[in-house]
Design a protein around this motif. Structure first.
Motif, PDB file in Angstrom:
ATOM      1  N   PRO A 177       5.465   9.521   2.489  1.00  0.00           N
ATOM      2  CA  PRO A 177       5.987  10.197   1.299  1.00  0.00           C
ATOM      3  C   PRO A 177       5.442   9.586   0.017  1.00  0.00           C
ATOM      4  CG  PRO A 177       7.622   8.699   2.185  1.00  0.00           C
ATOM      5  CD  PRO A 177       6.472   8.692   3.163  1.00  0.00           C
ATOM      6  N   THR A 178       5.579  10.313  -1.076  1.00  0.00           N
ATOM      7  CA  THR A 178       5.225   9.767  -2.375  1.00  0.00           C
ATOM      8  C   THR A 178       6.293   8.766  -2.802  1.00  0.00           C
ATOM      9  OG1 THR A 178       6.354  11.592  -3.484  1.00  0.00           O
ATOM     10  CG2 THR A 178       3.993  11.848  -3.050  1.00  0.00           C
ATOM     11  N   PRO A 179       5.943   7.813  -3.654  1.00  0.00           N
ATOM     12  CA  PRO A 179       6.907   6.770  -4.029  1.00  0.00           C
ATOM     13  C   PRO A 179       8.004   7.321  -4.935  1.00  0.00           C
ATOM     14  CG  PRO A 179       4.894   6.546  -5.299  1.00  0.00           C
ATOM     15  CD  PRO A 179       4.615   7.580  -4.255  1.00  0.00           C
ATOM     16  N   PRO A 180       9.164   6.692  -4.890  1.00  0.00           N
ATOM     17  CA  PRO A 180      10.232   7.086  -5.810  1.00  0.00           C
ATOM     18  C   PRO A 180       9.882   6.666  -7.235  1.00  0.00           C
ATOM     19  CG  PRO A 180      10.825   5.079  -4.646  1.00  0.00           C
ATOM     20  CD  PRO A 180       9.537   5.549  -4.038  1.00  0.00           C
TER      21      PRO A 180
ATOM     22  N   LYS B  90       0.178   2.951  -0.987  1.00  0.00           N
ATOM     23  CA  LYS B  90      -1.217   3.068  -0.579  1.00  0.00           C
ATOM     24  C   LYS B  90      -1.872   4.194  -1.375  1.00  0.00           C
ATOM     25  CE  LYS B  90      -4.906   3.149   2.252  1.00  0.00           C
ATOM     26  NZ  LYS B  90      -5.897   2.066   2.357  1.00  0.00           N
ATOM     27  N   ILE B  91      -3.023   3.921  -1.968  1.00  0.00           N
ATOM     28  CA  ILE B  91      -3.755   4.927  -2.713  1.00  0.00           C
ATOM     29  C   ILE B  91      -4.919   5.419  -1.846  1.00  0.00           C
ATOM     30  CG2 ILE B  91      -4.935   5.507  -4.850  1.00  0.00           C
ATOM     31  CD1 ILE B  91      -2.008   4.547  -5.182  1.00  0.00           C
ATOM     32  N   GLY B  92      -4.907   6.701  -1.522  1.00  0.00           N
ATOM     33  CA  GLY B  92      -5.964   7.279  -0.716  1.00  0.00           C
ATOM     34  C   GLY B  92      -5.649   7.270   0.768  1.00  0.00           C
ATOM     35  N   ALA B  93      -6.661   7.660   1.552  1.00  0.00           N
ATOM     36  CA  ALA B  93      -6.495   7.802   2.995  1.00  0.00           C
ATOM     37  C   ALA B  93      -6.598   6.459   3.702  1.00  0.00           C
ATOM     38  CB  ALA B  93      -7.556   8.760   3.532  1.00  0.00           C
ATOM     39  N   GLY B  94      -6.205   6.462   4.975  1.00  0.00           N
ATOM     40  CA  GLY B  94      -6.336   5.271   5.800  1.00  0.00           C
ATOM     41  C   GLY B  94      -4.996   4.690   6.197  1.00  0.00           C
ATOM     42  N   HIS B  95      -5.004   3.967   7.321  1.00  0.00           N
ATOM     43  CA  HIS B  95      -3.782   3.312   7.792  1.00  0.00           C
ATOM     44  C   HIS B  95      -3.325   2.261   6.795  1.00  0.00           C
ATOM     45  CE1 HIS B  95      -0.882   1.480  10.491  1.00  0.00           C
ATOM     46  NE2 HIS B  95      -1.418   0.305  10.190  1.00  0.00           N
ATOM     47  N   SER B  96      -2.020   2.105   6.671  1.00  0.00           N
ATOM     48  CA  SER B  96      -1.483   1.097   5.750  1.00  0.00           C
ATOM     49  C   SER B  96      -0.081   0.694   6.176  1.00  0.00           C
ATOM     50  CB  SER B  96      -1.449   1.644   4.319  1.00  0.00           C
ATOM     51  OG  SER B  96      -0.906   0.692   3.429  1.00  0.00           O
TER      52      SER B  96
ATOM     53  N   PHE C  27       4.719   4.152   1.184  1.00  0.00           N
ATOM     54  CA  PHE C  27       4.448   5.318   0.354  1.00  0.00           C
ATOM     55  C   PHE C  27       2.952   5.478   0.121  1.00  0.00           C
ATOM     56  CE2 PHE C  27       8.640   3.625  -0.891  1.00  0.00           C
ATOM     57  CZ  PHE C  27       9.429   4.710  -0.523  1.00  0.00           C
ATOM     58  N   ARG C  28       2.562   6.693  -0.258  1.00  0.00           N
ATOM     59  CA  ARG C  28       1.148   6.982  -0.471  1.00  0.00           C
ATOM     60  C   ARG C  28       0.987   7.955  -1.635  1.00  0.00           C
ATOM     61  NH1 ARG C  28      -2.982   6.561   3.193  1.00  0.00           N
ATOM     62  NH2 ARG C  28      -1.571   6.651   4.970  1.00  0.00           N
TER      63      ARG C  28
ATOM     64  N   ASP D 243      -5.592   0.220  -2.660  1.00  0.00           N
ATOM     65  CA  ASP D 243      -6.290   1.244  -1.867  1.00  0.00           C
ATOM     66  C   ASP D 243      -7.089   0.706  -0.695  1.00  0.00           C
ATOM     67  OD1 ASP D 243      -8.267   0.046  -3.722  1.00  0.00           O
ATOM     68  OD2 ASP D 243      -9.605   1.555  -2.878  1.00  0.00           O
ATOM     69  N   ASP D 244      -7.332  -0.594  -0.633  1.00  0.00           N
ATOM     70  CA  ASP D 244      -8.362  -1.127   0.258  1.00  0.00           C
ATOM     71  C   ASP D 244      -7.753  -2.056   1.304  1.00  0.00           C
ATOM     72  OD1 ASP D 244     -10.848  -1.714   1.278  1.00  0.00           O
ATOM     73  OD2 ASP D 244     -11.716  -2.376  -0.615  1.00  0.00           O
ATOM     74  N   THR D 245      -8.581  -2.433   2.298  1.00  0.00           N
ATOM     75  CA  THR D 245      -8.131  -3.417   3.281  1.00  0.00           C
ATOM     76  C   THR D 245      -7.780  -4.737   2.609  1.00  0.00           C
ATOM     77  OG1 THR D 245     -10.441  -4.030   3.677  1.00  0.00           O
ATOM     78  CG2 THR D 245      -9.472  -2.406   5.157  1.00  0.00           C
ATOM     79  N   THR D 246      -8.431  -5.040   1.489  1.00  0.00           N
ATOM     80  CA  THR D 246      -8.125  -6.269   0.763  1.00  0.00           C
ATOM     81  C   THR D 246      -6.708  -6.262   0.199  1.00  0.00           C
ATOM     82  OG1 THR D 246      -8.968  -5.424  -1.352  1.00  0.00           O
ATOM     83  CG2 THR D 246     -10.540  -6.492   0.083  1.00  0.00           C
ATOM     84  N   ASP D 247      -6.108  -5.070   0.078  1.00  0.00           N
ATOM     85  CA  ASP D 247      -4.765  -4.943  -0.486  1.00  0.00           C
ATOM     86  C   ASP D 247      -3.658  -4.994   0.553  1.00  0.00           C
ATOM     87  OD1 ASP D 247      -5.467  -4.424  -3.332  1.00  0.00           O
ATOM     88  OD2 ASP D 247      -6.452  -2.665  -2.473  1.00  0.00           O
ATOM     89  N   GLU D 248      -3.998  -4.863   1.822  1.00  0.00           N
ATOM     90  CA  GLU D 248      -2.956  -4.771   2.845  1.00  0.00           C
ATOM     91  C   GLU D 248      -2.029  -5.993   2.884  1.00  0.00           C
ATOM     92  OE1 GLU D 248      -1.969  -2.152   4.801  1.00  0.00           O
ATOM     93  OE2 GLU D 248      -3.300  -1.076   3.433  1.00  0.00           O
ATOM     94  N   PRO D 249      -2.541  -7.233   2.758  1.00  0.00           N
ATOM     95  CA  PRO D 249      -1.614  -8.366   2.734  1.00  0.00           C
ATOM     96  C   PRO D 249      -0.629  -8.302   1.566  1.00  0.00           C
ATOM     97  CG  PRO D 249      -3.825  -9.135   3.228  1.00  0.00           C
ATOM     98  CD  PRO D 249      -3.951  -7.698   2.803  1.00  0.00           C
TER      99      PRO D 249
END
Length: 246
Positions: free
Chosen positions: A9-12, A218-224, A228-229, A198-204
């Motif tokens: 979902p989109t963020p509140p 998460k901004i954009g596509a991809g697992h996260s 929210f996205r 948006d990136d793998t560098t942001d996952e932590p």
């Protein structure tokens, strides 16, 4: 969490009285460009960030893999905290790294030479470097192998995969570590962390926000790991504007 279709979902709406906001730069606040220096920063963006920081009582920080001096150049007019080089350098807090890592110039020279030989783009960074293979994705495996070998020979650096690039950053620094340090500042203390990236560098960092009572976007596509996205930086900027106008 994801709904039954797997769509996040989109963020509140941002709670200006209770939350602290941490924002990545490339691919998050601004669109990815063919080269790092070709990005387009919307004219109003620094003022939006400055106004939103005031509404958050200073609890807004930029957290990026870019060099700090680049962030300051691109976001002139925003005077809040900034973290560059994945946490190795900062403005508005005690600099995490007192000195540049040993062997930095040698590592950068090797990366630049490799990129030239391979017909790829080298990005110079104040505490490391990156080789971009966006122009030739078939070379990804070669770039990754080179980076692993280089890190093995330069123990003060670690490999950091990124979107269509591989980076060497100072070992021991990360965006989640930067969030932990920023959260100790008085402006951020006691607030729920909200991180957008948006990136793998942001996952932590996204995971850190989720684990500390806040949430990730998460901004954009991809697992996260983020709950929210938003599909693009333009949507994130609209979300920020909505917080100012609410």
């Amino acid at each position: 969490m994801d709904d039954s279709t797997g769509v996040k979902p989109t963020p509140p709406a941002l709670n200006l009285g209770r939350e602290a906001l941490f924002l990545d730069f490339d691919g998050c606040l601004v669109d990815i460009a063919p080269t790092p220096d070709a990005i387009k920063v919307p004219d109003a963006l620094p003022r939006v960030l400055q106004d939103l920081s005031a509404r958050l009582n200073g609890a807004l920080a930029i957290v990026s893999g870019r060099s700090l001096h680049e962030l300051e150049t691109f976001l002139q007019g925003f005077d809040g905290p900034m973290v560059g080089s994945h946490g190795a350098e900062a403005r508005g807090m005690t600099a995490p790294m007192a000195h540049q890592p040993a062997g930095l110039s040698e590592l950068q020279q090797e990366m630049a030479s490799f990129a030239t030989r391979s017909g790829l783009l080298y990005e110079h960074k104040s505490h490391g470097g990156a080789v971009h293979f966006r122009s030739d994705p078939a070379q990804q495996t070669l770039v990754e192998g080179f980076a692993q070998d280089l890190a093995a020979r330069h123990g003060d650096f670690a490999v950091q995969p990124a979107k269509m690039a591989v980076e060497l950053r100072p070992a021991g620094f990360s965006k989640d570590g930067a969030l932990a340090l920023l959260s100790e500042l008085s402006a951020f203390a006691g607030r729920r962390p909200v991180y957008a990236g948006d990136d793998t560098t942001d996952e932590p960092a996204l995971a850190w926000a989720e684990d500390h009572g806040g949430f990730g976007v998460k901004i954009g596509a991809g697992h996260s790991v983020a709950r929210f996205r938003l599909d693009a930086p333009s949507q994130l900027r609209a979300w920020l504007m909505a917080a100012l106008e609410g």
